[in-house]
Design a protein around this motif. Sequence first.
Motif, short mmCIF file in Angstrom:
data_model
loop_
_atom_site.label_atom_id
_atom_site.label_comp_id
_atom_site.label_asym_id
_atom_site.label_seq_id
_atom_site.Cartn_x
_atom_site.Cartn_y
_atom_site.Cartn_z
N TYR A 125 0.93 -1.08 0.00
CA TYR A 125 -0.07 0.10 0.02
C TYR A 125 1.06 1.29 -0.01
CZ TYR A 125 -3.09 3.71 1.04
OH TYR A 125 -3.99 4.82 1.02
N PRO A 126 0.62 2.28 -0.82
CA PRO A 126 -0.34 2.29 -1.80
C PRO A 126 -0.32 1.33 -2.96
CG PRO A 126 0.80 4.58 -1.68
CD PRO A 126 1.37 3.41 -0.67
N PHE A 127 -1.47 0.82 -3.39
CA PHE A 127 -1.51 -0.40 -4.24
C PHE A 127 -0.63 0.00 -5.40
CE2 PHE A 127 -6.20 -0.58 -2.52
CZ PHE A 127 -5.69 -1.54 -1.72
N GLY B 139 -0.65 2.16 -8.92
CA GLY B 139 -1.86 3.11 -8.81
C GLY B 139 -3.16 3.03 -9.48
N SER C 111 -8.95 1.05 -6.88
CA SER C 111 -9.77 1.02 -5.78
C SER C 111 -9.84 -0.17 -5.07
CB SER C 111 -11.23 1.58 -6.11
OG SER C 111 -11.91 0.45 -6.59
N PRO D 181 2.63 -1.40 4.05
CA PRO D 181 2.58 0.12 3.44
C PRO D 181 3.93 0.17 3.06
CG PRO D 181 2.72 -0.02 6.03
CD PRO D 181 2.34 -1.44 5.56
N GLU D 182 4.34 1.11 1.84
CA GLU D 182 5.81 1.20 1.40
C GLU D 182 6.29 2.36 1.83
OE1 GLU D 182 5.10 1.26 -2.99
OE2 GLU D 182 5.47 -0.95 -2.78
N LEU E 202 1.13 7.26 6.61
CA LEU E 202 0.95 6.29 5.67
C LEU E 202 0.63 4.87 6.34
CD1 LEU E 202 1.19 5.42 2.55
CD2 LEU E 202 3.62 4.86 3.17
N GLU F 6 -3.00 4.89 7.21
CA GLU F 6 -4.07 4.59 6.14
C GLU F 6 -3.78 3.21 5.80
OE1 GLU F 6 -2.92 6.72 2.62
OE2 GLU F 6 -1.93 8.40 3.59
N ALA F 7 -2.63 2.52 5.99
CA ALA F 7 -2.78 1.11 5.59
C ALA F 7 -3.45 0.14 6.77
CB ALA F 7 -1.11 0.59 5.60
N VAL G 84 -6.74 0.00 5.51
CA VAL G 84 -6.79 -1.19 4.63
C VAL G 84 -6.84 -2.44 5.20
CG1 VAL G 84 -5.84 -1.71 2.30
CG2 VAL G 84 -5.70 0.48 2.87
#
Lengths: 325, 325, 325, 325
Positions: free
Chosen positions: B50-52, B55, B58, B78-79, B104, B107-108, B111
């Motif tokens: 993540y981010p996927f 990009g 969704s 998470p990256e 970040l 956010e992960a 997810v």
Amino acid sequence: MTQKYGAGIWHFATYVDRYATDGYGPPRTLVEMIDLAGQVDDLSVVDINYPFPGGGVSADEVEVALKRNGLSVIGITPEIYTREFAKGAFTNPDAGVRRRANELVTEAADVVRRFGADYVKLWPGQDGWDYPFQVDHGVLWKHSIDGVGELAAANPDLKFVIEYKPREPRVHMSYDSVARTLLGIEKIGLPNVGILLDFGHSLYGGESPADAAQLAIDHGRLFGMDVNDNMRGWDDDLMAGSVHPIELFEFFYTLRRNGWEGVWQLDQFPFREDSIATANGAISFLKGIERALDKLDVEAMRAAQARHDAVEALRLAREALFTSF
Amino acid sequence: MTQKYGAGIWHFATYVDRYATDGYGPPRTLVEMIDLAGQVDDLSVVDINYPFPGGGVSADEVEVALKRNGLSVIGITPEIYTREFAKGAFTNPDAGVRRRANELVTEAADVVRRFGADYVKLWPGQDGWDYPFQVDHGVLWKHSIDGVGELAAANPDLKFVIEYKPREPRVHMSYDSVARTLLGIEKIGLPNVGILLDFGHSLYGGESPADAAQLAIDHGRLFGMDVNDNMRGWDDDLMAGSVHPIELFEFFYTLRRNGWEGVWQLDQFPFREDSIATANGAISFLKGIERALDKLDVEAMRAAQARHDAVEALRLAREALFTSF
Amino acid sequence: MTQKYGAGIWHFATYVDRYATDGYGPPRTLVEMIDLAGQVDDLSVVDINYPFPGGGVSADEVEVALKRNGLSVIGITPEIYTREFAKGAFTNPDAGVRRRANELVTEAADVVRRFGADYVKLWPGQDGWDYPFQVDHGVLWKHSIDGVGELAAANPDLKFVIEYKPREPRVHMSYDSVARTLLGIEKIGLPNVGILLDFGHSLYGGESPADAAQLAIDHGRLFGMDVNDNMRGWDDDLMAGSVHPIELFEFFYTLRRNGWEGVWQLDQFPFREDSIATANGAISFLKGIERALDKLDVEAMRAAQARHDAVEALRLAREALFTSF
Amino acid sequence: MTQKYGAGIWHFATYVDRYATDGYGPPRTLVEMIDLAGQVDDLSVVDINYPFPGGGVSADEVEVALKRNGLSVIGITPEIYTREFAKGAFTNPDAGVRRRANELVTEAADVVRRFGADYVKLWPGQDGWDYPFQVDHGVLWKHSIDGVGELAAANPDLKFVIEYKPREPRVHMSYDSVARTLLGIEKIGLPNVGILLDFGHSLYGGESPADAAQLAIDHGRLFGMDVNDNMRGWDDDLMAGSVHPIELFEFFYTLRRNGWEGVWQLDQFPFREDSIATANGAISFLKGIERALDKLDVEAMRAAQARHDAVEALRLAREALFTSF
């Protein structure tokens, strides 16, 4: 304060290995080793193996030899890595041998008291394994911890220091790194167990010795240290400063930054070199490091480190180190 | 119970390195990677960056792709090791970047919740140092601990796993070994932080992966694991079982002996190989290990280990492993 | 053809190292070692040190012991690595010691003739250096080549094999790798100098032993070989097949592909293990490799290798190896 | 004579790796790199990749940029390690790709002529293997030799230098060491093939760089060299002198002793550092080495080396090096 220097008395021994079975020189008695140590320019303390190497010498005779050479004892290293303990001291599969290890260390503890030394040094070089599947790792580690814990509990008046090492003679030693050893010490939970950090063991174990020292200090467990050098793949026990002077400087910088004020000891094995010359060569370099520490711009260094600015930090380190000789 | 298999979704990516800057193959979207993963014979779960990656996709689209391929999510990575974090995520000298790393990962975490996954995986590959004197090691380690601790405290409903690694891309990573990571986790002192043990990281860090697993289990912190292989000098991420099948077998033996029942995951980088064939090759070997574990004479093994009898222990291991294919 | 097995007679010795100076067991005489070797299930030849270990035994007595045990001599290894040669045999700074090395090897050559053995084995373990700046590398290498060249020229009826090794006991040995040794042999330019390839030395030197064997064969210089295992960082001399069975299989595959038909020898050091059990354990694994070589689909392997298809090549290797026990 | 300094132009690039896929900084054009190189205090020559990095620039434009910065070209490095060559350039299993490698190097040869440079640099980083059993080692090595030999034969007016390296990106490179490369070059048998010795490659391959240089010189094949530093386990491409200053000094001592008078080049990868500062930091250290070489007591050093007296040799080395800054 004048920096004190020390050495393992084995620095002044001769050695055997699996090839030169007739030894790299004629055997020396402990008294001969002490007399050699006494000829080094600036040596105050020694760490002595127990039983006394060569045998046939009393503690009183050792004391006479030490006095004659202006030396005192910093630690006693019980030989828990000889034939009897080939399959381990604290972790031997035979409970009888584990007990015998305890007895030998207990005797060594009395020698520490006899000489007013600082600590019993535990270097459990045979505690570990060689092969996959050889041991139950949970049991082995428990024995590693219990063995040291019992001794520390039984001798609360003394300090015990563990000298960790990745390997040799075992293919893998159970006390293999600073973090593993701290983890074990925390488990033991006694105030009188600490680490003796060997610069070379840390280096060839893939650690940054400076980082290892900081970690041990932050846990309140850096009880001693010694230095030497190697090629990062084995415990070569070369002369300190001969290969990695910059990391050696960073190591001592870390000690000073933390106000750590113990003895600077040597753990070198001059297989083919003159032992006095090798000790003098190392100490002469360490004195240069002392001068470099006095000269280093510490504020600028801290500022560079706060930015992780390696180029500037190294410039500062060189500016101090390469102008102190 | 049927053993579940998983993989990091990057197993099905293509890669760049500092030389093949045009990549070892054309870039793939996350959905393409998932569709490749779905073609592996026996794969149930994946770990997703993540981010996927790539990009423009969704979470709902990812879910559709996963469902289509019979896959679910075990963890989100998470990256925290891309350009922004080149000088560190949790240990970046810039407090703003440290905060951005926290955001970040936060956010992960969402997810993870969104997919009902097991954990947030933290692989702080840029947290560490390259040069002597570059960092203040005490500060760096404190930031390493605090960074993870804050996230775990703020998200008590989730598990956080730290995947330690000796080095790469940093010359030295702060979470470099099982013992160091456990030491940090104990300091953090929260129940929701554990270890994801990568077999290859352990191996090339000079550990015995079986011993590392036992230690993490004994501390109640083995939350996940993945396998691969290498030449003991670098994180080659080769196909599991291709170089060190015996230590791989010992690793899984240790898990079973302790009743550890998580997913067996792959963390392989098939730079030049077909990713499906490489995954199938590894899983086919792991299924042989499953059979070997069923066949192994555990009582005899325990008896041999109680004696530290390597020759007999290895005979037993081979008798099981080399007859299960 | 039945595959012949051999061993260095030191496999049946006991050992000392720099820590267990009292040895890992009571000393054994050469005759005792031979009697132990005779108890191994399938051993035909031995390599014997010269002077005969322990001393006080004549060649005739050795012959009697060998006959009694159904053994013959494949090679003689002059001990050019004991105290006298601590600073080098062929490369010693003292010309007198270099001459003494020549004399000792010359005596060993006569013992080769006496026993009808295949070769004089040269393992110049003390020839090299420990420190930066210690030696003039051009002179050292010249001495390495000249020392062997003189012996080979003076004894054209005999073969001389050089067993290269990266290091130990020297921090760096001059004959350190297959390529360096071949370069030296080409310089010597005599037909009776070749390589004895030790699988473990090659492995921990970062070579692929299969590639090293191919290179030596392509130069017409693979005169002998022995096997063991290690952790890729040191010459652990563990039981063959215990850690790296797949590369061991590839090594023997390479020998067979080239029609190389010498003895399969063991060079193991069972410090803490029963020497007969360790030899039997290794040979039992090697016999499995023999069966696997018979079973391997060579045409498919060659096709996979022609494509550099690692996944398929490893599948074929496993299919043969993991079903031959 | 004033010592000339050079650098690979990639020193001034930004980098990607398999984790920071968005790069450690925004991409730079070749002209931007040259303009950065021009800002280094004392840089005379550069080695330039071909095709020109970033593309879209003509040789004439490159020349203008070089002139503007007072730089000339020492060598051209064809990129025989990008996607097309992922499975090898000279050793690719596909004959068509091998031909394409030949064509690309042939184009690079014309660029060497165009710029009046010294050599085509061959760094066959993708030529080798990753797994046991992956390749037929005899074929692979033959292709390695033939590939270079054909080019050298077809371009007798130019020099070709092989930059050997143990590994990366392949797990094992075919030109892996100085001795292996010399063996190949002798087989090729042409006067215009030599070695470019990278100090770091030598160091992490377990060589002594000074010994490697001496060997290449004694074979008349040391055509170029560059320096950097690392932790002896990987090609870290750190700033020269930052970790191993003493072996770096020994390396340059060996060059001077042999009257080798080429350019002192940098091959550093400042992933996270300012590239100009890193170049200046290295060159400033190298200038100290120049002064130390002038100051060193060469006669005393030769006498110490004649005795293999490491303690004295290191004392002399330090006396010169640690007082030249």
